[in-house]
Motif scaffolding. Structure first.
Motif, PDB file in Angstrom:
ATOM      1  N   VAL A 315     -47.055   5.038  39.424  1.00  0.00           N
ATOM      2  CA  VAL A 315     -46.183   4.381  38.451  1.00  0.00           C
ATOM      3  C   VAL A 315     -44.828   5.081  38.519  1.00  0.00           C
ATOM      4  CG1 VAL A 315     -45.807   3.843  36.023  1.00  0.00           C
ATOM      5  CG2 VAL A 315     -48.116   3.745  36.970  1.00  0.00           C
ATOM      6  N   ALA A 316     -43.974   4.559  39.370  1.00  0.00           N
ATOM      7  CA  ALA A 316     -42.633   5.133  39.546  1.00  0.00           C
ATOM      8  C   ALA A 316     -41.617   4.020  39.334  1.00  0.00           C
ATOM      9  CB  ALA A 316     -42.490   5.740  40.933  1.00  0.00           C
ATOM     10  N   ALA A 317     -40.909   4.117  38.226  1.00  0.00           N
ATOM     11  CA  ALA A 317     -40.029   3.013  37.824  1.00  0.00           C
ATOM     12  C   ALA A 317     -38.922   2.755  38.840  1.00  0.00           C
ATOM     13  CB  ALA A 317     -39.438   3.309  36.458  1.00  0.00           C
ATOM     14  N   GLY A 318     -38.410   3.815  39.466  1.00  0.00           N
ATOM     15  CA  GLY A 318     -37.313   3.653  40.411  1.00  0.00           C
ATOM     16  C   GLY A 318     -37.649   2.679  41.534  1.00  0.00           C
ATOM     17  N   PRO A 319     -38.702   2.962  42.300  1.00  0.00           N
ATOM     18  CA  PRO A 319     -39.074   2.023  43.369  1.00  0.00           C
ATOM     19  C   PRO A 319     -39.426   0.634  42.849  1.00  0.00           C
ATOM     20  CG  PRO A 319     -40.152   4.146  43.698  1.00  0.00           C
ATOM     21  CD  PRO A 319     -39.488   4.216  42.363  1.00  0.00           C
ATOM     22  N   LEU A 320     -40.041   0.556  41.664  1.00  0.00           N
ATOM     23  CA  LEU A 320     -40.363  -0.760  41.090  1.00  0.00           C
ATOM     24  C   LEU A 320     -39.081  -1.557  40.855  1.00  0.00           C
ATOM     25  CD1 LEU A 320     -43.067   0.095  38.350  1.00  0.00           C
ATOM     26  CD2 LEU A 320     -43.454  -0.978  40.558  1.00  0.00           C
ATOM     27  N   GLY A 321     -38.092  -0.901  40.271  1.00  0.00           N
ATOM     28  CA  GLY A 321     -36.825  -1.567  39.992  1.00  0.00           C
ATOM     29  C   GLY A 321     -36.086  -1.947  41.256  1.00  0.00           C
ATOM     30  N   TYR A 322     -36.133  -1.056  42.251  1.00  0.00           N
ATOM     31  CA  TYR A 322     -35.417  -1.316  43.505  1.00  0.00           C
ATOM     32  C   TYR A 322     -36.035  -2.496  44.240  1.00  0.00           C
ATOM     33  CZ  TYR A 322     -33.327  -0.581  48.075  1.00  0.00           C
ATOM     34  OH  TYR A 322     -32.644  -0.770  49.244  1.00  0.00           O
ATOM     35  N   ASN A 323     -37.341  -2.573  44.211  1.00  0.00           N
ATOM     36  CA  ASN A 323     -38.047  -3.657  44.892  1.00  0.00           C
ATOM     37  C   ASN A 323     -37.619  -5.023  44.360  1.00  0.00           C
ATOM     38  OD1 ASN A 323     -39.921  -5.001  46.492  1.00  0.00           O
ATOM     39  ND2 ASN A 323     -41.519  -4.842  44.929  1.00  0.00           N
ATOM     40  N   ILE A 324     -37.388  -5.104  43.054  1.00  0.00           N
ATOM     41  CA  ILE A 324     -37.043  -6.390  42.442  1.00  0.00           C
ATOM     42  C   ILE A 324     -35.538  -6.632  42.418  1.00  0.00           C
ATOM     43  CG2 ILE A 324     -36.976  -7.609  40.218  1.00  0.00           C
ATOM     44  CD1 ILE A 324     -39.631  -7.885  41.494  1.00  0.00           C
ATOM     45  N   GLY A 325     -34.794  -5.600  42.037  1.00  0.00           N
ATOM     46  CA  GLY A 325     -33.368  -5.828  41.777  1.00  0.00           C
ATOM     47  C   GLY A 325     -32.418  -5.118  42.705  1.00  0.00           C
ATOM     48  N   GLY A 326     -32.921  -4.440  43.711  1.00  0.00           N
ATOM     49  CA  GLY A 326     -32.035  -3.702  44.614  1.00  0.00           C
ATOM     50  C   GLY A 326     -31.290  -2.602  43.850  1.00  0.00           C
ATOM     51  N   VAL A 327     -30.010  -2.465  44.137  1.00  0.00           N
ATOM     52  CA  VAL A 327     -29.208  -1.414  43.496  1.00  0.00           C
ATOM     53  C   VAL A 327     -29.131  -1.636  41.982  1.00  0.00           C
ATOM     54  CG1 VAL A 327     -26.934  -0.324  43.420  1.00  0.00           C
ATOM     55  CG2 VAL A 327     -27.864  -1.102  45.597  1.00  0.00           C
ATOM     56  N   ALA A 328     -29.018  -2.905  41.575  1.00  0.00           N
ATOM     57  CA  ALA A 328     -28.967  -3.190  40.137  1.00  0.00           C
ATOM     58  C   ALA A 328     -30.275  -2.764  39.450  1.00  0.00           C
ATOM     59  CB  ALA A 328     -28.708  -4.670  39.900  1.00  0.00           C
ATOM     60  N   GLY A 329     -31.385  -2.899  40.166  1.00  0.00           N
ATOM     61  CA  GLY A 329     -32.679  -2.476  39.620  1.00  0.00           C
ATOM     62  C   GLY A 329     -32.742  -0.973  39.425  1.00  0.00           C
ATOM     63  N   ILE A 330     -32.198  -0.242  40.405  1.00  0.00           N
ATOM     64  CA  ILE A 330     -32.145   1.216  40.272  1.00  0.00           C
ATOM     65  C   ILE A 330     -31.249   1.595  39.097  1.00  0.00           C
ATOM     66  CG2 ILE A 330     -31.290   3.329  41.360  1.00  0.00           C
ATOM     67  CD1 ILE A 330     -32.164   2.271  44.009  1.00  0.00           C
ATOM     68  N   ALA A 331     -30.125   0.876  38.978  1.00  0.00           N
ATOM     69  CA  ALA A 331     -29.208   1.153  37.873  1.00  0.00           C
ATOM     70  C   ALA A 331     -29.905   0.912  36.531  1.00  0.00           C
ATOM     71  CB  ALA A 331     -27.971   0.269  37.986  1.00  0.00           C
ATOM     72  N   LEU A 332     -30.714  -0.128  36.465  1.00  0.00           N
ATOM     73  CA  LEU A 332     -31.432  -0.422  35.216  1.00  0.00           C
ATOM     74  C   LEU A 332     -32.319   0.755  34.817  1.00  0.00           C
ATOM     75  CD1 LEU A 332     -32.439  -2.377  32.971  1.00  0.00           C
ATOM     76  CD2 LEU A 332     -34.171  -3.166  34.589  1.00  0.00           C
ATOM     77  N   VAL A 333     -33.075   1.261  35.785  1.00  0.00           N
ATOM     78  CA  VAL A 333     -33.996   2.367  35.505  1.00  0.00           C
ATOM     79  C   VAL A 333     -33.213   3.626  35.112  1.00  0.00           C
ATOM     80  CG1 VAL A 333     -35.785   3.850  36.489  1.00  0.00           C
ATOM     81  CG2 VAL A 333     -35.708   1.432  37.097  1.00  0.00           C
ATOM     82  N   LEU A 334     -32.178   3.912  35.864  1.00  0.00           N
ATOM     83  CA  LEU A 334     -31.395   5.125  35.602  1.00  0.00           C
ATOM     84  C   LEU A 334     -30.712   5.069  34.239  1.00  0.00           C
ATOM     85  CD1 LEU A 334     -30.384   7.814  36.777  1.00  0.00           C
ATOM     86  CD2 LEU A 334     -28.442   6.586  37.718  1.00  0.00           C
ATOM     87  N   ILE A 335     -30.082   3.939  33.961  1.00  0.00           N
ATOM     88  CA  ILE A 335     -29.340   3.810  32.702  1.00  0.00           C
ATOM     89  C   ILE A 335     -30.296   3.773  31.516  1.00  0.00           C
ATOM     90  CG2 ILE A 335     -27.870   2.233  31.369  1.00  0.00           C
ATOM     91  CD1 ILE A 335     -26.496   1.548  34.058  1.00  0.00           C
ATOM     92  N   ALA A 336     -31.413   3.066  31.668  1.00  0.00           N
ATOM     93  CA  ALA A 336     -32.384   3.006  30.569  1.00  0.00           C
ATOM     94  C   ALA A 336     -32.893   4.405  30.237  1.00  0.00           C
ATOM     95  CB  ALA A 336     -33.557   2.096  30.945  1.00  0.00           C
ATOM     96  N   GLY A 337     -33.118   5.229  31.251  1.00  0.00           N
ATOM     97  CA  GLY A 337     -33.595   6.588  31.003  1.00  0.00           C
ATOM     98  C   GLY A 337     -32.510   7.490  30.469  1.00  0.00           C
ATOM     99  N   TRP A 338     -31.355   7.410  31.077  1.00  0.00           N
ATOM    100  CA  TRP A 338     -30.255   8.301  30.726  1.00  0.00           C
ATOM    101  C   TRP A 338     -29.785   8.081  29.276  1.00  0.00           C
ATOM    102  CZ3 TRP A 338     -27.075  11.103  34.502  1.00  0.00           C
ATOM    103  CH2 TRP A 338     -25.985  11.738  33.919  1.00  0.00           C
ATOM    104  N   THR A 339     -29.522   6.817  28.958  1.00  0.00           N
ATOM    105  CA  THR A 339     -28.941   6.536  27.644  1.00  0.00           C
ATOM    106  C   THR A 339     -29.902   6.825  26.502  1.00  0.00           C
ATOM    107  OG1 THR A 339     -29.579   4.223  27.865  1.00  0.00           O
ATOM    108  CG2 THR A 339     -27.319   4.785  28.471  1.00  0.00           C
ATOM    109  N   THR A 340     -31.185   6.890  26.808  1.00  0.00           N
ATOM    110  CA  THR A 340     -32.124   7.191  25.734  1.00  0.00           C
ATOM    111  C   THR A 340     -32.493   8.674  25.710  1.00  0.00           C
ATOM    112  OG1 THR A 340     -33.809   6.301  27.210  1.00  0.00           O
ATOM    113  CG2 THR A 340     -33.135   4.933  25.381  1.00  0.00           C
ATOM    114  N   ALA A 341     -32.514   9.323  26.875  1.00  0.00           N
ATOM    115  CA  ALA A 341     -32.843  10.762  26.904  1.00  0.00           C
ATOM    116  C   ALA A 341     -31.762  11.576  26.214  1.00  0.00           C
ATOM    117  CB  ALA A 341     -33.004  11.235  28.351  1.00  0.00           C
TER     118      ALA A 341
END
Lengths: 483, 56
Positions: A315-341
């Motif tokens: 269960v690794a959100a980064g690869p999951l996001g990249y598989n679906i959304g490419g760079v935007a998917g990675i950005a989603l995972v990174l921003i979702a984690g960063w802005t809440t941490a």
């Protein structure tokens, strides 16, 4: 799950612009730390809709959705369980939290201080601070998987409890350090970034859900049901080492996933600004966007990974996001984690600093960030996040039961509410004993009677309320007694 | 200007959503959809801070 809420002890870091403008036009929110919020400072319904709809789309949704699949849940159990469990959560906010908040208009902390004394609030702060470090750690580890994709770093497997690559450890510490320093230096710009990100994140979760459905070959509702049952939530055996999830697991998890905020009364601090207790219904926006759409979308992403390679269970959100959304998917995972941490580490620092105001908030926040980073290194936290989330709520919830009992039952039972304040004491034993005895009873229920952690909060609430009332009766009848 | 930026920002989110449906309906390729996701996301983050800050 919800990650951060405006509390009186600190400026709300991720609240929508509408709240900040409302606050600033009437003075800062902290103005009402130790007094009831006046009628003129209350906020309209749309404020609460905005807060809930933005706060419940966080990085942890990217863990929780796949973990339901890992736990072997069936499609009906998941879809209906989430529907009802989230409804119960909304009703809890509306009929348990909001009425007390609107009646008293006090923060959780001030109300706890009136009931149990300042020392009890200190203990609560320590517990809260440590638990926030665990939640922040989950956020950091989620973000780290996003950073790890372009760096081609080996992701932790589902069964890994210890770090499996030096690269991931380095990324976690680097990310944790940056987040901690920003939190320690104050986070105005990042808070603004979080506000800007919220609508985009909500849309992105819907988008990845649509794309995931298309990738799974779904184009009609009938196809969805077929795919949901036979591909995504097959209801078979869970992954080794994980308990089998049923309808009841899903229902109780989605109800109690945010128990610290509703039944645990954390949102007294928020709803004291509500004009009417019915504003608790605003929580439905967060529940059904974040804890229904986002959890389902994240589960779909994980199902695609399993379809592509049934042995790839990590269960690794980064690869999951990249598989679906490419760079935007990675950005989603990174921003979702960063802005809440970031705000969570800030709040953990504040909670620890509350023990001794002379401590430097900068240093204390760095310590909280370091603790979160150390925890984040261990991938077992992410794999067992459903249990961690349930434990987080269970530990804080008894204080909510105490507040509820104090508000509704003290006077009818011939006792005085807000006893610590009226007696002028800094530590009132009954609520403290109720808290720790409840946790002990929960441990016994778990270890001796096999009650899983997901189901403990309900009996624990009644245990906490009963112990508090009985001990208060004994103490208030004989104030010099042992209780 | 602020209103126009706000309109543009939300238009980008709408395009993001429409592109996902277009991909699901087989109208565009996965690669194009990913590119649209990236471009509309960048457009959102470039424009939204201005009108959101202005309404602060």
């Amino acid at each position: 799950m919800s990650t951060s809420r405006p509390t009186p002890e600190d400026p709300p870091p991720v609240e929508p612009a509408s709240v900040r403008s409302a606050s600033s036009s009437r003075g800062p929110a902290e103005e009402y730390e130790r007094q009831p919020v006046p009628e003129r400072a209350t906020k309209p319904l749309r404020t609460f809709i905005g807060i809930f709809s933005s706060e419940h789309v966080a990085a942890t949704e990217l863990l929780i959705g796949p973990l339901f699949v890992v736990h072997g849940v069936g499609a009906f159990d998941l879809l209906v369980g989430l529907l009802l469990g989230n409804a119960l959560a909304v009703l809890s906010w509306t009929f348990i939290t909001a009425p007390i908040a609107v009646k008293k208009r006090l923060t959780l902390y001030f109300q706890l201080e009136k009931i149990g004394g300042a020392r009890l609030v200190d203990i609560y702060n320590i517990a809260n601070g440590v638990l926030w470090c665990f939640i922040a750690a989950a956020m950091i580890s989620v973000s780290a998987t996003a950073v790890g994709v372009p760096l081609n770093i080996k992701m932790p497997e589902l069964t890994d409890y210890l770090p499996n690559s030096v690269g991931m450890v380095v990324v976690v510490f680097a990310l944790g350090a940056v987040i901690s320093v920003i939190a320690a230096r104050g986070y105005d710009s990042l808070a603004r970034f979080a506000v800007v990100s919220a609508p985009w994140m909500a849309v992105m979760f819907v988008v990845v859900g649509i794309v995931a459905l298309a990738k799974l070959g779904v184009s009609t509702p009938a196809q969805f049901w077929d795919v949901a049952n036979h591909v995504v939530w097959k209801g078979g055996n869970p992954q080794p080492g994980f308990p089998k999830f049923t309808f009841w697991h899903v229902l109780f998890f989605s109800w109690f996933g945010n128990i610290a905020w509703h039944i645990g009364m954390g949102d007294l601090s928020l709803f004291r600004y509500a004009r009417k207790s019915s504003y608790g219904l605003a929580s439905a926006t967060g529940m059904y966007l974040g804890h229904y759409v986002a959890w389902i979308a994240a589960g779909l992403l994980y199902a695609i990974q399993l379809v592509n390679d049934p042995n790839d269970t990590k269960v690794a959100a980064g690869p999951l996001g990249y598989n679906i959304g490419g760079v935007a998917g990675i950005a989603l995972v990174l921003i979702a984690g960063w802005t809440t941490a970031n705000p969570i580490i800030y709040r953990a620092g504040l909670a620890f600093q509350g023990l001794n105001p002379k401590w430097s908030r900068f240093r204390v926040t760095l310590v909280a960030g370091a603790l979160a980073s150390i925890i984040a290194v261990f991938p077992g936290l992410s794999a067992k996040f459903l249990s961690v989330a349930a434990l987080y709520g269970l530990i804080l919830m008894p204080m909510g039961a105490v507040i509820f009992a104090d508000h509704y039952w003290m006077k009818p039972l011939g006792m005085r509410e807000f006893y610590a304040e009226k007696a002028g004491i800094r530590f009132y034993l009954p609520p403290a004993i109720a808290w720790f005895a409840t946790l002990l009873a929960s441990l016994v229920l778990n270890q001796k009677f096999g009650v899983q952690i997901f189901f403990l909060a309900l009996p624990a609430w009644f245990i906490a309320a009963a112990i508090y009332l009985v001990l208060s009766k004994m103490h208030q009848r004989n104030p010099g007694g042992c209780a | 200007m602020k209103y126009a930026l706000k309109l543009f920002s939300f238009a980008m989110l709408a395009v993001l959503l429409v592109a996902a449906f277009a991909y699901a309906g087989g109208r565009i390729t996965e690669t194009l959809n990913k590119q649209i996701m990236l471009i509309t996301s960048i457009a959102w983050f470039i424009t939204a801070p201005f009108w959101m800050r202005a309404s602060d």
